[in-house]
Scaffold this motif. Structure first.
Motif, PDB file in Angstrom:
ATOM      1  N   GLU A   1       0.816  -1.214   0.000  1.00  0.00           N
ATOM      2  CA  GLU A   1       0.000   0.000   0.000  1.00  0.00           C
ATOM      3  C   GLU A   1       0.852   1.267   0.000  1.00  0.00           C
ATOM      4  O   GLU A   1       0.345   2.338  -0.273  1.00  0.00           O
ATOM      5  CB  GLU A   1      -0.915   0.026   1.227  1.00  0.00           C
ATOM      6  N   GLY A   2       2.122   1.138   0.363  1.00  0.00           N
ATOM      7  CA  GLY A   2       3.013   2.291   0.418  1.00  0.00           C
ATOM      8  C   GLY A   2       3.806   2.313   1.707  1.00  0.00           C
ATOM      9  O   GLY A   2       3.598   1.476   2.593  1.00  0.00           O
ATOM     10  N   PRO A   3       4.730   3.262   1.824  1.00  0.00           N
ATOM     11  CA  PRO A   3       5.578   3.349   3.017  1.00  0.00           C
ATOM     12  C   PRO A   3       4.755   3.535   4.293  1.00  0.00           C
ATOM     13  O   PRO A   3       3.732   4.220   4.283  1.00  0.00           O
ATOM     14  CB  PRO A   3       6.446   4.587   2.753  1.00  0.00           C
ATOM     15  N   GLN A   4       5.222   2.893   5.362  1.00  0.00           N
ATOM     16  CA  GLN A   4       4.519   2.940   6.639  1.00  0.00           C
ATOM     17  C   GLN A   4       5.528   3.069   7.782  1.00  0.00           C
ATOM     18  O   GLN A   4       6.574   2.425   7.749  1.00  0.00           O
ATOM     19  CB  GLN A   4       3.732   1.645   6.871  1.00  0.00           C
ATOM     20  N   PRO A   5       5.213   3.805   8.815  1.00  0.00           N
ATOM     21  CA  PRO A   5       6.052   3.808  10.010  1.00  0.00           C
ATOM     22  C   PRO A   5       5.799   2.537  10.823  1.00  0.00           C
ATOM     23  O   PRO A   5       4.731   1.916  10.706  1.00  0.00           O
ATOM     24  CB  PRO A   5       5.600   5.050  10.773  1.00  0.00           C
ATOM     25  N   VAL A   6       6.762   2.176  11.638  1.00  0.00           N
ATOM     26  CA  VAL A   6       6.655   0.941  12.403  1.00  0.00           C
ATOM     27  C   VAL A   6       5.426   0.945  13.305  1.00  0.00           C
ATOM     28  O   VAL A   6       4.779  -0.096  13.471  1.00  0.00           O
ATOM     29  CB  VAL A   6       7.952   0.656  13.203  1.00  0.00           C
ATOM     30  N   GLY A   7       5.062   2.084  13.866  1.00  0.00           N
ATOM     31  CA  GLY A   7       3.884   2.149  14.737  1.00  0.00           C
ATOM     32  C   GLY A   7       2.608   1.786  13.994  1.00  0.00           C
ATOM     33  O   GLY A   7       1.751   1.070  14.520  1.00  0.00           O
ATOM     34  N   THR A   8       2.480   2.265  12.778  1.00  0.00           N
ATOM     35  CA  THR A   8       1.300   1.957  11.966  1.00  0.00           C
ATOM     36  C   THR A   8       1.285   0.479  11.591  1.00  0.00           C
ATOM     37  O   THR A   8       0.231  -0.171  11.644  1.00  0.00           O
ATOM     38  CB  THR A   8       1.276   2.835  10.702  1.00  0.00           C
ATOM     39  N   ILE A   9       2.446  -0.036  11.237  1.00  0.00           N
ATOM     40  CA  ILE A   9       2.544  -1.468  10.894  1.00  0.00           C
ATOM     41  C   ILE A   9       2.117  -2.307  12.090  1.00  0.00           C
ATOM     42  O   ILE A   9       1.302  -3.230  11.956  1.00  0.00           O
ATOM     43  CB  ILE A   9       3.972  -1.823  10.439  1.00  0.00           C
ATOM     44  N   ALA A  10       2.664  -1.990  13.256  1.00  0.00           N
ATOM     45  CA  ALA A  10       2.336  -2.741  14.467  1.00  0.00           C
ATOM     46  C   ALA A  10       0.837  -2.673  14.760  1.00  0.00           C
ATOM     47  O   ALA A  10       0.209  -3.703  15.040  1.00  0.00           O
ATOM     48  CB  ALA A  10       3.142  -2.202  15.643  1.00  0.00           C
ATOM     49  N   GLU A  11       0.286  -1.481  14.685  1.00  0.00           N
ATOM     50  CA  GLU A  11      -1.133  -1.299  14.982  1.00  0.00           C
ATOM     51  C   GLU A  11      -2.022  -2.060  14.007  1.00  0.00           C
ATOM     52  O   GLU A  11      -2.951  -2.770  14.414  1.00  0.00           O
ATOM     53  CB  GLU A  11      -1.470   0.191  14.932  1.00  0.00           C
ATOM     54  N   ARG A  12      -1.740  -1.933  12.719  1.00  0.00           N
ATOM     55  CA  ARG A  12      -2.598  -2.568  11.709  1.00  0.00           C
ATOM     56  C   ARG A  12      -2.534  -4.085  11.753  1.00  0.00           C
ATOM     57  O   ARG A  12      -3.479  -4.758  11.364  1.00  0.00           O
ATOM     58  CB  ARG A  12      -2.240  -2.057  10.314  1.00  0.00           C
ATOM     59  N   LEU A  13      -1.393  -4.625  12.227  1.00  0.00           N
ATOM     60  CA  LEU A  13      -1.248  -6.077  12.264  1.00  0.00           C
ATOM     61  C   LEU A  13      -1.401  -6.643  13.677  1.00  0.00           C
ATOM     62  O   LEU A  13      -1.128  -7.819  13.910  1.00  0.00           O
ATOM     63  CB  LEU A  13       0.108  -6.482  11.674  1.00  0.00           C
ATOM     64  N   SER A  14      -1.837  -5.799  14.603  1.00  0.00           N
ATOM     65  CA  SER A  14      -2.034  -6.207  16.005  1.00  0.00           C
ATOM     66  C   SER A  14      -0.770  -6.820  16.610  1.00  0.00           C
ATOM     67  O   SER A  14      -0.814  -7.866  17.261  1.00  0.00           O
ATOM     68  CB  SER A  14      -3.209  -7.186  16.115  1.00  0.00           C
ATOM     69  N   LEU A  15       0.342  -6.166  16.384  1.00  0.00           N
ATOM     70  CA  LEU A  15       1.624  -6.569  16.971  1.00  0.00           C
ATOM     71  C   LEU A  15       2.055  -5.464  17.924  1.00  0.00           C
ATOM     72  O   LEU A  15       1.641  -4.317  17.771  1.00  0.00           O
ATOM     73  CB  LEU A  15       2.695  -6.725  15.886  1.00  0.00           C
ATOM     74  N   ASN A  16       2.913  -5.802  18.888  1.00  0.00           N
ATOM     75  CA  ASN A  16       3.485  -4.707  19.660  1.00  0.00           C
ATOM     76  C   ASN A  16       4.672  -4.157  18.873  1.00  0.00           C
ATOM     77  O   ASN A  16       5.202  -4.823  17.975  1.00  0.00           O
ATOM     78  CB  ASN A  16       3.837  -5.131  21.093  1.00  0.00           C
ATOM     79  N   GLN A  17       5.062  -2.940  19.177  1.00  0.00           N
ATOM     80  CA  GLN A  17       6.081  -2.274  18.365  1.00  0.00           C
ATOM     81  C   GLN A  17       7.419  -3.018  18.353  1.00  0.00           C
ATOM     82  O   GLN A  17       8.036  -3.145  17.287  1.00  0.00           O
ATOM     83  CB  GLN A  17       6.266  -0.823  18.802  1.00  0.00           C
ATOM     84  N   PRO A  18       7.903  -3.549  19.487  1.00  0.00           N
ATOM     85  CA  PRO A  18       9.160  -4.310  19.428  1.00  0.00           C
ATOM     86  C   PRO A  18       9.089  -5.529  18.512  1.00  0.00           C
ATOM     87  O   PRO A  18      10.032  -5.844  17.799  1.00  0.00           O
ATOM     88  CB  PRO A  18       9.405  -4.719  20.883  1.00  0.00           C
ATOM     89  N   GLN A  19       7.938  -6.200  18.514  1.00  0.00           N
ATOM     90  CA  GLN A  19       7.747  -7.349  17.612  1.00  0.00           C
ATOM     91  C   GLN A  19       7.855  -6.897  16.159  1.00  0.00           C
ATOM     92  O   GLN A  19       8.551  -7.520  15.355  1.00  0.00           O
ATOM     93  CB  GLN A  19       6.356  -7.958  17.799  1.00  0.00           C
ATOM     94  N   ALA A  20       7.118  -5.857  15.823  1.00  0.00           N
ATOM     95  CA  ALA A  20       7.129  -5.349  14.454  1.00  0.00           C
ATOM     96  C   ALA A  20       8.543  -4.933  14.062  1.00  0.00           C
ATOM     97  O   ALA A  20       8.993  -5.225  12.952  1.00  0.00           O
ATOM     98  CB  ALA A  20       6.163  -4.184  14.310  1.00  0.00           C
ATOM     99  N   SER A  21       9.253  -4.272  14.957  1.00  0.00           N
ATOM    100  CA  SER A  21      10.626  -3.836  14.673  1.00  0.00           C
ATOM    101  C   SER A  21      11.542  -5.022  14.388  1.00  0.00           C
ATOM    102  O   SER A  21      12.357  -4.981  13.465  1.00  0.00           O
ATOM    103  CB  SER A  21      11.186  -3.015  15.837  1.00  0.00           C
ATOM    104  N   LYS A  22      11.408  -6.080  15.168  1.00  0.00           N
ATOM    105  CA  LYS A  22      12.234  -7.281  14.941  1.00  0.00           C
ATOM    106  C   LYS A  22      11.941  -7.892  13.569  1.00  0.00           C
ATOM    107  O   LYS A  22      12.857  -8.299  12.855  1.00  0.00           O
ATOM    108  CB  LYS A  22      12.016  -8.308  16.047  1.00  0.00           C
ATOM    109  N   HIS A  23      10.674  -7.961  13.214  1.00  0.00           N
ATOM    110  CA  HIS A  23      10.308  -8.504  11.902  1.00  0.00           C
ATOM    111  C   HIS A  23      10.857  -7.617  10.780  1.00  0.00           C
ATOM    112  O   HIS A  23      11.354  -8.121   9.766  1.00  0.00           O
ATOM    113  CB  HIS A  23       8.792  -8.642  11.771  1.00  0.00           C
ATOM    114  N   LEU A  24      10.790  -6.312  10.975  1.00  0.00           N
ATOM    115  CA  LEU A  24      11.305  -5.390   9.957  1.00  0.00           C
ATOM    116  C   LEU A  24      12.814  -5.508   9.796  1.00  0.00           C
ATOM    117  O   LEU A  24      13.328  -5.401   8.679  1.00  0.00           O
ATOM    118  CB  LEU A  24      10.896  -3.956  10.286  1.00  0.00           C
TER     119      LEU A  24
END
Length: 110
Positions: free
Chosen positions: A22-45
């Motif tokens: 869909e386009g560039p996203q900040p980690v907070g938005t990614i975490a929120e949209r995928l129901s992850l906590n921010q550290p989890q999303a950061s590790k995946h990124l």
């Protein structure tokens, strides 16, 4: 290439890649949209970045993640011979099915 497919084998990372279409996203938005906590999303990124599937751009205090076209092109190029192989096999299968239909139609007429 193994690192790339290993990165994509995790469902959350695959969901991140899909979201970034869909386009560039900040980690907070990614975490929120995928129901992850921010550290989890950061590790995946981080894993996706190491696999050259995403890249990051710093904008002021924010980091935006987006798909890395070079990494995705590498996946496309790696898959292309398999795509051609399967396309050829499906074409052959279509020809066999068409021949069977013709024979069945001809048998009904007789």
């Amino acid at each position: 290439m193994i690192e790339t497919f290993a990165a994509l084998s995790d469902p959350n990372r695959l969901r991140i890649v899909s979201l970034l279409r869909e386009g560039p996203q900040p980690v907070g938005t990614i975490a929120e949209r995928l129901s992850l906590n921010q550290p989890q999303a950061s590790k995946h990124l981080i894993v996706l970045k190491k696999a050259r599937l995403v890249e990051v751009e710093a904008r002021a205090q924010q980091r935006l993640y987006r798909l890395d076209p070079a990494g995705l092109m590498a996946v496309h190029e790696w898959l292309e011979p398999y795509r051609r192989l399967w396309d050829a096999r499906f074409t052959q299968m279509d020809e066999v099915i068409a021949q069977m239909v013709r024979e069945e139609t001809q048998d009904r007429k007789e």
